[in-house]
Design a protein around this motif. Structure first.
Motif, PDB file in Angstrom:
ATOM      1  N   ASN A 162      33.823  26.055  -8.297  1.00 17.03           N
ATOM      2  CA  ASN A 162      32.508  26.692  -8.203  1.00 17.03           C
ATOM      3  C   ASN A 162      32.491  28.038  -8.938  1.00 17.03           C
ATOM      4  O   ASN A 162      33.427  28.827  -8.841  1.00 17.03           O
ATOM      5  CB  ASN A 162      32.160  26.911  -6.722  1.00 17.03           C
ATOM      6  N   GLU A 189      29.081  29.787  -9.304  1.00 18.55           N
ATOM      7  CA  GLU A 189      27.946  30.524  -8.732  1.00 18.55           C
ATOM      8  C   GLU A 189      28.364  31.349  -7.513  1.00 18.55           C
ATOM      9  O   GLU A 189      28.983  30.829  -6.586  1.00 18.55           O
ATOM     10  CB  GLU A 189      26.832  29.540  -8.343  1.00 18.55           C
ATOM     11  N   GLY A 190      28.025  32.638  -7.560  1.00 15.51           N
ATOM     12  CA  GLY A 190      28.281  33.514  -6.414  1.00 15.51           C
ATOM     13  C   GLY A 190      29.722  33.991  -6.294  1.00 15.51           C
ATOM     14  O   GLY A 190      30.022  34.837  -5.446  1.00 15.51           O
ATOM     15  N   ASN A 227      25.582  34.048 -16.691  1.00 14.09           N
ATOM     16  CA  ASN A 227      24.524  33.041 -16.852  1.00 14.09           C
ATOM     17  C   ASN A 227      24.655  31.919 -15.813  1.00 14.09           C
ATOM     18  O   ASN A 227      23.681  31.249 -15.501  1.00 14.09           O
ATOM     19  CB  ASN A 227      24.549  32.433 -18.258  1.00 14.09           C
ATOM     20  N   ARG A 228      25.871  31.757 -15.286  1.00 16.10           N
ATOM     21  CA  ARG A 228      26.096  30.746 -14.253  1.00 16.10           C
ATOM     22  C   ARG A 228      26.112  31.377 -12.851  1.00 16.10           C
ATOM     23  O   ARG A 228      26.630  30.807 -11.895  1.00 16.10           O
ATOM     24  CB  ARG A 228      27.429  30.032 -14.531  1.00 16.10           C
ATOM     25  N   ASN A 229      25.557  32.582 -12.751  1.00 19.51           N
ATOM     26  CA  ASN A 229      25.369  33.263 -11.463  1.00 19.51           C
ATOM     27  C   ASN A 229      26.648  33.715 -10.759  1.00 19.51           C
ATOM     28  O   ASN A 229      26.699  33.784  -9.524  1.00 19.51           O
ATOM     29  CB  ASN A 229      24.540  32.395 -10.503  1.00 19.51           C
ATOM     30  N   ALA A 230      27.683  34.002 -11.547  1.00 22.31           N
ATOM     31  CA  ALA A 230      28.870  34.628 -10.957  1.00 22.31           C
ATOM     32  C   ALA A 230      28.654  36.136 -10.916  1.00 22.31           C
ATOM     33  O   ALA A 230      27.808  36.679 -11.626  1.00 22.31           O
ATOM     34  CB  ALA A 230      30.095  34.319 -11.809  1.00 22.31           C
ATOM     35  N   ASN A 279      20.834  34.086 -22.438  1.00 18.78           N
ATOM     36  CA  ASN A 279      20.958  32.798 -21.736  1.00 18.78           C
ATOM     37  C   ASN A 279      20.077  31.712 -22.371  1.00 18.78           C
ATOM     38  O   ASN A 279      19.394  30.968 -21.683  1.00 18.78           O
ATOM     39  CB  ASN A 279      20.614  32.970 -20.246  1.00 18.78           C
TER      40      ASN A 279
END
Ligand code: NAP
Length: 286
Positions: free
Chosen positions: A157, A159-160, A182-185, A134
């Motif tokens: 979106n 993230e998550g 890196n994008r929080n998925a 990252n």
């Protein structure tokens, strides 16, 4: 109704291009002429098609394209000599090596030669490692990055979200999965040995297919209201270009979908130009 569901690549490419043009103007005012070198061996139609697209995107952005064409039977030594001279040429800011290379030129040798700062399509293992750690100073391969640009442009979106990536190649699936993590998925990666691929896909808020399997992804893969990104470029039995997704089968169920053509493919050369500008700034400490 249908139009509202389509995530068209052109709007994304236009928006990226607008910003690139401003950056290129700035660089030119600083006395730098952004230049992209494309190193091509032989005459593969896929390479020529991509080269035409990259060439016209460069011209639109004010970037100078420089094409180096080597003979189909060119030796590894000759190829590396060319690549080293592009590495050392201070008037060149980015290098695109068309792949796959012919069999006499070993990719594992070439990838260690390309200057990582000029490697704007992530051939070098150094840039691949930067994606994993990252570290945003490197460059992701253009196609996975184009997927992220599309999601961001349309305010989808990441993230998550539960995201499934169908395909794990080094150029598309794997780096894409990393960019999404890196994008929080929350990411699941499927491949040819995956059991229950339909079920895993069905559990996904965003489903991204990069398998190269014409129309394999049908309504059984899709959760109602999901976003579907189709990276595949295939040709159906009538010779028409199509994606991995059976568009007619899924359109009722999806919330948003990228068509093929006019989807992901139309964004890649803009990402290439964006990376070229980044390299140009880095090389000139701007
Ligand atoms: P690739 O190297 O052939 O990789 C395909 C991946 O899909 C592999 O990981 C493979 O699994 C998996 N796969 C294949 N068949 C499958 C199946 N039946 N079920 C589950 N997984 C399966 O291809 P690529 O270079 O990544 O390209 C993928 C597609 O994207 C192609 O259609 C290509 O033309 C397209 N593409 C588009 C762009 C663009 O700009 N839009 C750019 C590059 C590529 P294994 O690992 O187990 O073999």
């Amino acid at each position: 109704m249908l139009d509202k569901k389509l995530l068209l690549g052109k709007a994304v490419a236009d928006s990226l291009t607008e910003n690139i043009i401003k950056d290129v103007e700035y660089l030119k005012n600083e006395g730098v002429n952004p230049t992209l070198a494309m190193l091509k061996v032989g005459n593969r139609e896929e390479d020529s098609a991509y080269q035409r697209g990259a060439n016209s995107r460069c011209i639109k952005c004010g970037i100078e394209p420089k094409i180096i064409e080597l003979e189909e039977d060119c030796s590894e030594e000759e190829y590396i000599k060319q690549l080293k001279s592009l590495n050392e040429d201070s008037s060149v800011h980015g290098i695109l090596c068309f792949r796959p290379l012919p069999k006499q030129i070993r990719e594992e040798v070439v990838e260690d030669v390309i200057d990582p700062i000029k490697d704007i399509d992530c051939f070098s293992p150094i840039n691949m490692a930067k994606i994993i750690s990252n570290d945003s100073t490197g460059y992701a391969p253009c196609t996975p990055k184009a997927v992220i640009e599309i999601l961001d442009y349309y305010n989808i979106n990441i993230e998550g979200e539960n995201i499934s990536v169908l395909g794990r190649s080094l150029v598309v699936g794997r780096p894409l999965a990393m960019l999404l993590i890196n994008r929080n998925a929350t990411v699941r990666v499927c491949h040819s040995k995956t059991r229950d691929i339909e079920k895993i896909s069905q559990d996904s808020d965003i489903l991204i297919s990069c398998m190269g399997r014409a129309k394999m992804v049908n309504e059984k893969f899709v959760k109602k209201g999901a976003v579907l990104i189709d990276v595949g470029i295939n040709f159906d039995e009538d010779g028409n270009m199509c994606g991995d997704v059976d568009f007619d089968s899924v359109i009722e169920k999806v919330d948003k979908i990228t068509p093929v053509p006019r989807g992901v493919g139309s964004v890649t050369t803009s990402v290439l130009a964006k990376h070229l500008v980044k390299a140009c700034k880095k090389l000139n400490n701007l």
